[in-house]
Design a protein around this motif. Sequence first.
Motif, PDB file in Angstrom:
ATOM      1  N   PRO A 117       0.820  -1.220   0.000  1.00 47.13           N
ATOM      2  CA  PRO A 117       0.000   0.000   0.000  1.00 47.13           C
ATOM      3  C   PRO A 117       0.852   1.267   0.000  1.00 47.13           C
ATOM      4  N   ASN A 118       0.240   2.340  -0.459  1.00 45.14           N
ATOM      5  CA  ASN A 118       0.932   3.620  -0.552  1.00 45.14           C
ATOM      6  C   ASN A 118       0.875   4.346   0.791  1.00 45.14           C
ATOM      7  N   THR A 119       1.481   3.753   1.805  1.00 44.50           N
ATOM      8  CA  THR A 119       1.497   4.357   3.136  1.00 44.50           C
ATOM      9  C   THR A 119       2.372   5.599   3.158  1.00 44.50           C
ATOM     10  N   PHE A 120       3.396   5.636   2.314  1.00 46.82           N
ATOM     11  CA  PHE A 120       4.345   6.750   2.334  1.00 46.82           C
ATOM     12  C   PHE A 120       3.656   8.095   2.180  1.00 46.82           C
ATOM     13  N   VAL A 155      -5.978   3.208   7.397  1.00 51.76           N
ATOM     14  CA  VAL A 155      -6.288   4.126   6.301  1.00 51.76           C
ATOM     15  C   VAL A 155      -6.016   3.494   4.944  1.00 51.76           C
ATOM     16  N   LYS A 156      -4.789   3.053   4.731  1.00 48.81           N
ATOM     17  CA  LYS A 156      -4.389   2.657   3.383  1.00 48.81           C
ATOM     18  C   LYS A 156      -4.927   1.297   2.973  1.00 48.81           C
ATOM     19  N   LEU A 157      -4.956   0.319   3.871  1.00 48.69           N
ATOM     20  CA  LEU A 157      -5.494  -0.990   3.475  1.00 48.69           C
ATOM     21  C   LEU A 157      -6.958  -0.900   3.039  1.00 48.69           C
ATOM     22  N   PRO A 158      -7.832  -0.221   3.799  1.00 42.97           N
ATOM     23  CA  PRO A 158      -9.215  -0.067   3.299  1.00 42.97           C
ATOM     24  C   PRO A 158      -9.273   0.716   1.984  1.00 42.97           C
ATOM     25  N   GLN A 159      -8.457   1.759   1.871  1.00 46.33           N
ATOM     26  CA  GLN A 159      -8.485   2.570   0.647  1.00 46.33           C
ATOM     27  C   GLN A 159      -7.997   1.788  -0.564  1.00 46.33           C
ATOM     28  N   GLU A 160      -6.892   1.054  -0.393  1.00 43.57           N
ATOM     29  CA  GLU A 160      -6.368   0.268  -1.516  1.00 43.57           C
ATOM     30  C   GLU A 160      -7.358  -0.826  -1.914  1.00 43.57           C
ATOM     31  N   TYR A 161      -8.040  -1.421  -0.932  1.00 46.16           N
ATOM     32  CA  TYR A 161      -9.060  -2.423  -1.257  1.00 46.16           C
ATOM     33  C   TYR A 161     -10.195  -1.786  -2.062  1.00 46.16           C
ATOM     34  N   TRP A 162     -10.652  -0.625  -1.601  1.00 50.99           N
ATOM     35  CA  TRP A 162     -11.752   0.079  -2.261  1.00 50.99           C
ATOM     36  C   TRP A 162     -11.406   0.387  -3.726  1.00 50.99           C
ATOM     37  N   ILE A 163     -10.193   0.911  -3.937  1.00 48.01           N
ATOM     38  CA  ILE A 163      -9.824   1.389  -5.274  1.00 48.01           C
ATOM     39  C   ILE A 163      -9.414   0.251  -6.196  1.00 48.01           C
TER      40      ILE A 163
END
Length: 367
Positions: A117-120, A155-163
């Motif tokens: 994921p794009n955590t950076f 934040v990022k795991l739910p967002q990356e899953y969504w997208i």
Amino acid sequence: MGSSDVGAEVLFWCVVLARFALPLLIPSFPLPAILACLLLDGVDQTIFQLFGYDPPFYQSYDKAMDVFYLSIAYLASLRNWTNPSAVRVSRFLFFYRQIGVVAFELTGARFLLLLFPNTFEYYFIAYEGVRTRRNPLRYALKFWILVAGGIWIFVKLPQEYWIHIAQLDLTDTIRDVSWFLPALAVAVLALLAVLYFVVRPRLSPPDWSWRFRADPLPEGIDEAQERAAYQAAHRKVFDTTTLEKVFLIGLISVIFGELLPGVETTSLRMFLGIAVFVVINSAIGLWAARRGYSWNSAVVSFAVVFATNVVLVVLADVLLSRGPGRMELADALFFVFLFSILITLYDRYRPIAGYRKQSVDRTEAER
């Protein structure tokens, strides 16, 4: 080509230009500039669709643009961040994501974007959010790891899953699901309430008034001659700094190579070719630093690096026989432009990070 097609193409290139130009403001205005990049990243597809333009290569284009502005953000962290522990976390998050993007471009497997994921990006925003009011040196490595971990998981795991896995679009979901927008508004208001009524009272007093511009560089490394002297004293042609630069520029070049239709070379050849040019640039840069050649102007520095690399590419094109897997000269010049920007900024900013780390280590040793 009809007038509507011409208009759509002009719009597309205007958006691309904006996504190239905005990141160049990140080193000077870290938080406002990256938020502007994030906003443009979120709305560009909607802009295209409003004008009836739906590029089939949008996914690859979007990833390439993301990688470019996140690369500039990473370089800005080398320039601006005063906490070496935060920089260490930043370095890991940035390169971890780039490996995932390259793997996605080579395989097309969307789950890789969830795994890497794009955590950076949000970590960068979090650091700069802290810096606007507080001294980041207050916080140790554990704090920055917890910040990164919280962003990664919540934040990022739910967002990356969504997208990328569910492949849902925010605009389409708001339009198609009647209850989604009110629920989203309630969630945002609840989060703001928690921040204001629970988190804010427990925060220590701020160290300074709001700061959105990057802090001044430390004395001793703020002039080009001082950065050149630092490089001459601490650098070798083949060292960890060169290795980092190879992966920084090599990975983004592979991603752009997958996007550009005229590039027929393999990803491995692309990476190795870029690596050779990076090493040559490092050798030339170190030779120049040891002789005191340097420029305070970033524009002049870029012009020198770009001109040098154009000469190298033209010579290589003349001396090497053209065969299968070779890039067209126009594509090669595009990559020269791309990695000349990154090389210029890296060589200007990496000594600053090294100097700061030495200063912090020296201070801790004296305690």
